[in-house]
Write a protein that holds these residues in place. Structure first.
Motif, PDB file in Angstrom:
ATOM      1  N   ASP A 137       1.036  -1.251   0.065  1.00  0.00           N
ATOM      2  CA  ASP A 137       0.041   0.018  -0.074  1.00  0.00           C
ATOM      3  C   ASP A 137       0.685   1.345  -0.121  1.00  0.00           C
ATOM      4  N   TYR A 138       2.080   1.250   0.819  1.00  0.00           N
ATOM      5  CA  TYR A 138       2.999   2.376   0.740  1.00  0.00           C
ATOM      6  C   TYR A 138       3.426   2.581  -0.622  1.00  0.00           C
ATOM      7  N   GLY A 139       3.548   1.289  -1.398  1.00  0.00           N
ATOM      8  CA  GLY A 139       4.315   1.565  -2.715  1.00  0.00           C
ATOM      9  C   GLY A 139       5.717   1.093  -2.510  1.00  0.00           C
ATOM     10  N   ALA A 155       9.253   8.975  -2.324  1.00  0.00           N
ATOM     11  CA  ALA A 155       7.899   9.192  -3.066  1.00  0.00           C
ATOM     12  C   ALA A 155       6.849   9.074  -1.823  1.00  0.00           C
ATOM     13  N   LEU A 156       7.077   8.111  -0.883  1.00  0.00           N
ATOM     14  CA  LEU A 156       6.172   7.811   0.326  1.00  0.00           C
ATOM     15  C   LEU A 156       6.312   9.075   1.142  1.00  0.00           C
ATOM     16  N   ALA A 158       7.235  11.902   0.338  1.00  0.00           N
ATOM     17  CA  ALA A 158       6.545  13.011  -0.264  1.00  0.00           C
ATOM     18  C   ALA A 158       5.030  13.078   0.115  1.00  0.00           C
ATOM     19  N   ARG A 159       4.462  11.969  -0.177  1.00  0.00           N
ATOM     20  CA  ARG A 159       3.017  11.768  -0.059  1.00  0.00           C
ATOM     21  C   ARG A 159       2.461  11.830   1.390  1.00  0.00           C
ATOM     22  N   GLN A 160       3.209  11.468   2.074  1.00  0.00           N
ATOM     23  CA  GLN A 160       2.979  11.680   3.613  1.00  0.00           C
ATOM     24  C   GLN A 160       3.135  13.234   3.988  1.00  0.00           C
ATOM     25  N   GLN A 161       4.131  13.841   3.354  1.00  0.00           N
ATOM     26  CA  GLN A 161       4.175  15.160   3.810  1.00  0.00           C
ATOM     27  C   GLN A 161       2.877  16.042   3.240  1.00  0.00           C
ATOM     28  N   GLN A 162       2.444  15.643   2.145  1.00  0.00           N
ATOM     29  CA  GLN A 162       1.270  16.167   1.496  1.00  0.00           C
ATOM     30  C   GLN A 162       0.035  15.871   2.264  1.00  0.00           C
ATOM     31  N   GLU A 163      -0.211  14.854   2.730  1.00  0.00           N
ATOM     32  CA  GLU A 163      -1.254  14.549   3.647  1.00  0.00           C
ATOM     33  C   GLU A 163      -1.383  15.373   4.853  1.00  0.00           C
ATOM     34  N   GLU A 172      -2.379  18.597   3.925  1.00  0.00           N
ATOM     35  CA  GLU A 172      -3.849  18.774   3.785  1.00  0.00           C
ATOM     36  C   GLU A 172      -4.530  18.657   5.183  1.00  0.00           C
TER      37      GLU A 172
END
Length: 255
Positions: A57-59, A82-83, A85-90, A93
């Motif tokens: 799920d984390y990629g 990439a993981l 970066a996604r967590q930072q974006q979350e 948000e």
């Protein structure tokens, strides 16, 4: 470098212990069965399946078939970037969503205290000092005044960063301060810092701060983790404290 060493480094970046061990084991082994990964990661087979699904799920993990058998493959380390970066974006948000609903939450908190009964909150541990100061500076209205009794030697011992950051944060909101203090050094009054001070002969036993509607008290324990802080929200109590402060101020000669 051993699997456990690399896994420990990944834990410091946010992966759970077993997630880090399973990912690093898969990275070392290349395409491998769940049993082999579990053995190298020192987890049981059932746990390895659960963690591999989570890492997928984390990629960070993918599957492939070799000779009619399912094998698991660790994605390159760049996938971690990439993981994160996604967590930072979350996180960003969530912060924006919190800003959106914060007024409603604050209104609910004010509604709970509308009965006039004082609201008392307790904090414990070293974070208590930081949390309390943040709340004070956030809730103090611009162009108002903070009143305080403080032992600067103890504050320097427990949270030296507060000595450097608090004056600047006050000035941004044009908040003045009137301070009774004890210290081995001198903290002179300074109009540029919107600060009036009077030095006491005896050490201040605990920090006391108050302004419109809120009073704060915090201890000076030997061990910072034993710090206790109390916030009292009550205009009546603060009014009484201010009367006591003003009487003491008027009858205390400047040092």
């Amino acid at each position: 470098m051993q699997i456990t060493d690399l896994a420990a480094k990944l834990q410091s970046l946010g992966l759970a212990d077993k997630e880090a061990r399973v990912y690093v084991a898969a990275l070392f082994l290349g395409p491998s069965s769940v049993q082999k990964i579990a053995s190298h990661a020192d987890v049981n087979r059932a746990t390895a399946y659960v963690i591999l699904d989570q890492l997928a799920d984390y990629g960070l993990i993918s599957q492939s078939q070799e000779k009619n058998k399912t094998v698991f493959v660790a994605e390159p380390p760049e996938a971690l970037e990439a993981l994160f970066a996604r967590q930072q974006q979350e996180i960003e948000e969530r912060k924006q969503e919190l800003k959106r609903i914060l007024p409603d939450l604050e209104m609910s908190a004010r509604g709970n205290s509308a009965s006039g009964a004082p609201v008392v909150r307790f904090y414990k541990g070293q974070e208590a000092l930081t949390n309390i100061n943040l709340q004070m500076l956030k809730k103090t209205k611009p162009n108002s005044t903070l009143y305080a009794f403080a032992n600067y030697d103890e504050i320097m011992r427990l949270v030296p960063s507060e000595i450097k950051t608090t004056p600047g944060a006050r000035l941004k909101k044009n908040i003045g301060s009137r301070l009774f203090y004890s210290s081995s050094g001198e903290i002179p009054s300074d109009p540029k810092l919107l600060r009036e001070t009077k030095k006491l002969d005896k050490p201040v036993a605990a920090d006391v701060m108050f302004y419109e509607g809120m009073a704060v008290m915090q201890s000076y324990p030997d061990n910072p983790s034993d710090t206790v802080g109390i916030i009292i929200e009550s205009p009546e109590i603060v009014a009484a404290l201010r009367q006591i402060f003003e009487l003491a101020w008027d009858n205390c000669s400047s040092k």
